[in-house]
Scaffold this motif. Structure first.
Motif, PDB file in Angstrom:
ATOM      1  N   VAL A  46      20.337 -38.622 -23.678  1.00 45.08           N
ATOM      2  CA  VAL A  46      20.517 -37.727 -24.847  1.00 45.08           C
ATOM      3  C   VAL A  46      21.431 -38.322 -25.889  1.00 45.08           C
ATOM      4  CG1 VAL A  46      21.139 -35.361 -25.440  1.00 45.08           C
ATOM      5  CG2 VAL A  46      19.742 -35.760 -23.505  1.00 45.08           C
ATOM      6  N   LEU A  47      22.653 -38.706 -25.152  1.00 51.21           N
ATOM      7  CA  LEU A  47      23.718 -39.293 -26.150  1.00 51.21           C
ATOM      8  C   LEU A  47      23.231 -40.744 -26.958  1.00 51.21           C
ATOM      9  CD1 LEU A  47      26.518 -39.471 -27.214  1.00 51.21           C
ATOM     10  CD2 LEU A  47      27.259 -40.676 -25.059  1.00 51.21           C
ATOM     11  N   GLY A 103      26.994 -44.983 -18.986  1.00 49.14           N
ATOM     12  CA  GLY A 103      27.223 -43.653 -18.165  1.00 49.14           C
ATOM     13  C   GLY A 103      27.352 -42.421 -19.306  1.00 49.14           C
ATOM     14  N   ASP A 104      28.089 -41.715 -19.091  1.00 52.86           N
ATOM     15  CA  ASP A 104      28.000 -40.487 -20.005  1.00 52.86           C
ATOM     16  C   ASP A 104      28.979 -40.546 -21.109  1.00 52.86           C
ATOM     17  OD1 ASP A 104      26.506 -39.292 -18.299  1.00 52.86           O
ATOM     18  OD2 ASP A 104      28.238 -38.314 -17.061  1.00 52.86           O
ATOM     19  N   ASP A 105      29.666 -41.972 -21.270  1.00 53.07           N
ATOM     20  CA  ASP A 105      30.685 -42.174 -22.376  1.00 53.07           C
ATOM     21  C   ASP A 105      30.205 -43.167 -23.439  1.00 53.07           C
ATOM     22  OD1 ASP A 105      32.490 -40.978 -20.855  1.00 53.07           O
ATOM     23  OD2 ASP A 105      32.850 -42.786 -19.561  1.00 53.07           O
ATOM     24  N   LEU A 106      30.918 -43.246 -24.643  1.00 54.59           N
ATOM     25  CA  LEU A 106      30.506 -43.739 -25.723  1.00 54.59           C
ATOM     26  C   LEU A 106      31.552 -45.097 -25.756  1.00 54.59           C
ATOM     27  CD1 LEU A 106      28.873 -43.944 -28.610  1.00 54.59           C
ATOM     28  CD2 LEU A 106      30.840 -42.776 -29.479  1.00 54.59           C
ATOM     29  N   GLY A 113      39.981 -37.999 -25.402  1.00 54.27           N
ATOM     30  CA  GLY A 113      38.989 -38.483 -24.659  1.00 54.27           C
ATOM     31  C   GLY A 113      39.078 -39.986 -24.817  1.00 54.27           C
ATOM     32  N   ALA A 114      39.854 -40.699 -25.334  1.00 58.52           N
ATOM     33  CA  ALA A 114      39.643 -42.078 -25.587  1.00 58.52           C
ATOM     34  C   ALA A 114      40.511 -42.748 -24.340  1.00 58.52           C
ATOM     35  CB  ALA A 114      40.169 -42.671 -27.020  1.00 58.52           C
ATOM     36  N   ARG A 115      39.963 -44.069 -23.903  1.00 54.86           N
ATOM     37  CA  ARG A 115      40.778 -44.952 -23.066  1.00 54.86           C
ATOM     38  C   ARG A 115      40.311 -46.036 -23.235  1.00 54.86           C
ATOM     39  NH1 ARG A 115      36.615 -42.388 -20.512  1.00 54.86           N
ATOM     40  NH2 ARG A 115      35.245 -43.584 -19.003  1.00 54.86           N
ATOM     41  N   LEU A 138      36.538 -46.698 -24.722  1.00 47.21           N
ATOM     42  CA  LEU A 138      35.622 -45.891 -24.093  1.00 47.21           C
ATOM     43  C   LEU A 138      35.966 -44.425 -24.605  1.00 47.21           C
ATOM     44  CD1 LEU A 138      34.665 -46.836 -20.593  1.00 47.21           C
ATOM     45  CD2 LEU A 138      33.181 -46.610 -22.294  1.00 47.21           C
ATOM     46  N   VAL A 139      35.136 -43.689 -24.873  1.00 49.42           N
ATOM     47  CA  VAL A 139      35.285 -42.215 -25.468  1.00 49.42           C
ATOM     48  C   VAL A 139      34.525 -41.435 -24.541  1.00 49.42           C
ATOM     49  CG1 VAL A 139      35.259 -40.427 -27.131  1.00 49.42           C
ATOM     50  CG2 VAL A 139      35.393 -43.056 -27.669  1.00 49.42           C
TER      51      VAL A 139
END
Length: 108
Positions: free
Chosen positions: A6-7, A44-47, A64-66, A80-81
């Motif tokens: 979906v993302l 995964g679920d991240d951007l 949410g950023a790392r 990664l967000v």
């Protein structure tokens, strides 16, 4: 590794509004390139977002950023967000940051 389809579709639709985009499976997810350079990806679920060296500290300060770690090493120029912070406005901002960083590179 599976990625959030979906993302990925949201990213594709937003990028295609302004750019010719190519999607490729890479980094354990799906990445989106413009003129041969990766702009963003869904892992995964991240951007996963390409950021310029000067933009990295500001990018990492966002909710949410790392840092992006690949094979046990932090990859410079990538952030990664977390997917849960990516409402439409936030996603647009991250995509623009990725576009800007990729635009600084020569086309491939």
């Amino acid at each position: 590794m599976a990625y959030d389809e979906v993302l990925a579709e949201r990213v594709r639709e937003l990028l295609e509004e302004t750019d010719a985009v190519v999607a490729k499976k890479m980094f354990g997810g799906l990445v989106f390139t413009v003129q041969g350079n990766t702009v963003v990806g869904v892992v995964g679920d991240d951007l996963l977002v390409r950021v310029g060296p000067d933009s990295t500290p500001q990018a990492l300060a966002q909710p949410g950023a790392r840092p992006y770690e690949f094979r046990g090493r932090v990859s410079k120029g990538w952030v990664l967000v977390a997917g849960e912070v990516l409402d439409d406005g936030v996603l647009d901002d991250w995509l623009e940051l990725g576009r800007e960083a990729a635009a600084e590179l020569p086309p491939k």
